[in-house]
Motif scaffolding. Structure first.
Motif, short mmCIF file in Angstrom:
data_model
loop_
_atom_site.label_atom_id
_atom_site.label_comp_id
_atom_site.label_asym_id
_atom_site.label_seq_id
_atom_site.Cartn_x
_atom_site.Cartn_y
_atom_site.Cartn_z
N ASN A 226 0.85 -1.19 0.00
CA ASN A 226 0.00 0.00 0.00
C ASN A 226 0.89 1.25 0.00
N THR A 227 1.01 1.90 -1.15
CA THR A 227 1.88 3.06 -1.26
C THR A 227 1.36 4.25 -0.46
N ASP A 228 0.04 4.35 -0.28
CA ASP A 228 -0.51 5.43 0.55
C ASP A 228 -0.04 5.30 1.99
N ALA A 229 -0.01 4.06 2.50
CA ALA A 229 0.43 3.84 3.88
C ALA A 229 1.90 4.23 4.04
N ILE A 230 2.71 3.92 3.03
CA ILE A 230 4.13 4.26 3.09
C ILE A 230 4.33 5.77 3.09
N ARG A 231 3.68 6.45 2.15
CA ARG A 231 3.89 7.89 2.05
C ARG A 231 3.34 8.62 3.27
N ASN A 232 2.23 8.11 3.85
CA ASN A 232 1.68 8.75 5.05
C ASN A 232 2.63 8.60 6.23
N ALA A 233 3.22 7.40 6.38
CA ALA A 233 4.16 7.18 7.48
C ALA A 233 5.39 8.07 7.33
N VAL A 234 5.85 8.23 6.11
CA VAL A 234 7.02 9.09 5.88
C VAL A 234 6.65 10.55 6.06
N ARG A 235 5.51 10.94 5.54
CA ARG A 235 5.09 12.34 5.64
C ARG A 235 4.91 12.77 7.08
N GLU A 236 4.43 11.85 7.93
CA GLU A 236 4.25 12.16 9.35
C GLU A 236 5.53 11.99 10.15
N ASN A 237 6.63 11.73 9.45
CA ASN A 237 7.96 11.61 10.07
C ASN A 237 8.03 10.44 11.05
N MET A 238 7.23 9.39 10.77
CA MET A 238 7.29 8.19 11.60
C MET A 238 8.44 7.28 11.17
N ALA A 239 8.85 7.41 9.90
CA ALA A 239 9.87 6.53 9.35
C ALA A 239 10.41 7.12 8.06
N VAL A 240 11.43 6.47 7.51
CA VAL A 240 11.95 6.81 6.18
C VAL A 240 11.67 5.63 5.26
N THR A 241 11.81 5.84 3.98
CA THR A 241 11.62 4.74 3.04
C THR A 241 12.78 4.73 2.05
N ILE A 242 12.95 3.60 1.38
CA ILE A 242 14.01 3.43 0.39
C ILE A 242 13.38 2.92 -0.90
N GLY A 243 13.80 3.48 -2.02
CA GLY A 243 13.26 3.03 -3.30
C GLY A 243 14.07 3.56 -4.46
N LEU A 244 13.70 3.12 -5.65
CA LEU A 244 14.35 3.57 -6.88
C LEU A 244 14.06 5.04 -7.11
N ASP A 245 15.11 5.81 -7.45
CA ASP A 245 14.94 7.26 -7.62
C ASP A 245 13.84 7.59 -8.62
N TYR A 246 13.69 6.75 -9.66
CA TYR A 246 12.69 7.03 -10.68
C TYR A 246 11.27 6.98 -10.12
N SER A 247 11.06 6.12 -9.13
CA SER A 247 9.74 6.01 -8.51
C SER A 247 9.35 7.32 -7.83
N PHE A 248 10.32 7.98 -7.21
CA PHE A 248 10.03 9.24 -6.52
C PHE A 248 9.86 10.40 -7.51
N ILE A 249 10.68 10.40 -8.55
CA ILE A 249 10.65 11.51 -9.51
C ILE A 249 9.28 11.67 -10.14
N HIS A 250 8.64 10.56 -10.43
CA HIS A 250 7.37 10.61 -11.16
C HIS A 250 6.15 10.38 -10.29
N GLU A 251 6.31 10.51 -8.98
CA GLU A 251 5.15 10.42 -8.09
C GLU A 251 4.52 11.80 -7.94
N PRO A 252 3.23 11.96 -8.26
CA PRO A 252 2.58 13.27 -8.22
C PRO A 252 2.63 13.94 -6.86
N TYR A 253 2.61 13.14 -5.75
CA TYR A 253 2.54 13.76 -4.42
C TYR A 253 3.81 14.56 -4.11
#
Length: 308
Positions: A226-253
């Motif tokens: 669930n990508t929403d759960a990941i981004r919410n946890a990171v956005r609330e500064n509960m944790a960090v995440t690791i992924g391919l740079d391309y995934s972040f570049i093209h994410e609208p949020y």
């Protein structure tokens, strides 16, 4: 002899099982069994040795199954050649992608659909292993995945063809309110002080396990698809995440600067790529070839009509 019988024996050969072949072809097991027995009786040749462990082609069967596969490929070519005379490309295109490139794929499909309105398109978001399995079972035509050396080696002999699209690297995603957000990069020692939330993908799991083996154990808050759960946890500064740079570049949020990406100071990272995979055991349709050519061109030339 008919085309249906040829399709069935090819599918049985691919799966090694009458049961799996019946599931993939959406027919009953008895229909597959009767069709096979009828063809063997007509040809006077035993095509498969059947047992509780499955169905294995006989020496004579391997030769006939190979010719059946060639016949089916030629029929697909004839159908596509006929479409050339009508100047209309029609049919279906079944795609799957890991979460990051979804936005890119949607944009590419939108452009493709304008030129080929008679093509029906299906797109799904899945993990890498599920995509590979779906291709092998003929559930999808093309998959967009993270490619790396060990995955390709492990997939050798499975009838899969890979092609690179973009080279990438693993980066860290943090909240804009995190102290790390003021840095351009993060060291393994700094990263280990934070909890991780991870997307449930084979390469991500391998990367984190390798990271922990080299630099010490890490605290994984949770792993999910669930990508929403990941981004919410990171956005609330509960944790960090690791992924391919391309995934972040093209994410609208990221347009709202909710997250910041940092380079990871890990030496000797193996090359990884965003790439596409297909079956090399099935005919690569004109529809699939046209779409992948367009996608490759868009990435190479950074076409604004296809890139978000």
């Amino acid at each position: 002899m008919n085309l249906e019988q040829l399709e069935y024996i090819v599918e049985v050969a691919k799966t090694g099982s009458l049961t799996k072949a019946s599931q993939n072809k959406h027919v009953t097991l008895s229909a597959i069994s009767q069709s096979l027995s009828s063809l063997e009786a007509e040809l006077g040749v035993t095509l498969f040795t059947r047992s509780r462990l499955g169905a294995v082609p006989t020496p004579e069967g391997r030769i006939i199954i190979k010719k059946a596969f060639e016949v089916l490929m030629k029929i697909q070519e004839i159908q596509e050649e006929a479409q050339n005379y009508t100047n209309t490309l029609s049919g279906e295109l079944r795609l799957a992608t890991i979460p990051g490139p979804m936005n890119l794929l949607v944009n590419a499909i939108s452009s493709f659909k304008k030129d080929y309105p008679h093509i029906r398109t299906e797109i799904a978001e899945k993990g890498t292993q599920e995509i590979l399995e779906d291709i092998r079972r003929d559930k999808i035509d093309i998959g967009l995945i993270i490619m790396y050396e060990s995955l390709i080696k492990k997939s050798a002999g499975l009838g899969l063809a890979f092609e690179q699209l973009l080279e990438g690297k693993m980066v860290v995603g943090v909240s804009k309110s995190s102290p790390l957000a003021f840095q351009d990069s993060v060291t393994p020692e700094e990263l280990r002080r934070h909890s991780f939330v991870l997307y449930n993908d084979e390469y991500v799991r391998w990367f984190v396990e390798d990271f922990a083996a080299k630099y010490g154990p890490v605290d994984i808050l949770f792993t999910t698809n669930n990508t929403d759960a990941i981004r919410n946890a990171v956005r609330e500064n509960m944790a960090v995440t690791i992924g391919l740079d391309y995934s972040f570049i093209h994410e609208p949020y990221l347009q709202n600067i909710d997250l910041v990406t940092l380079d990871l100071e890990v030496p000797g990272q193996q090359p990884i790529y965003l790439g596409w995979v297909r079956s090399e055991e099935r005919h690569f349709s004109r529809i699939s070839a046209s779409f992948t050519n367009r996608l490759q061109y868009a990435l190479k030339h950074k076409s604004p009509s296809l890139l978000p």
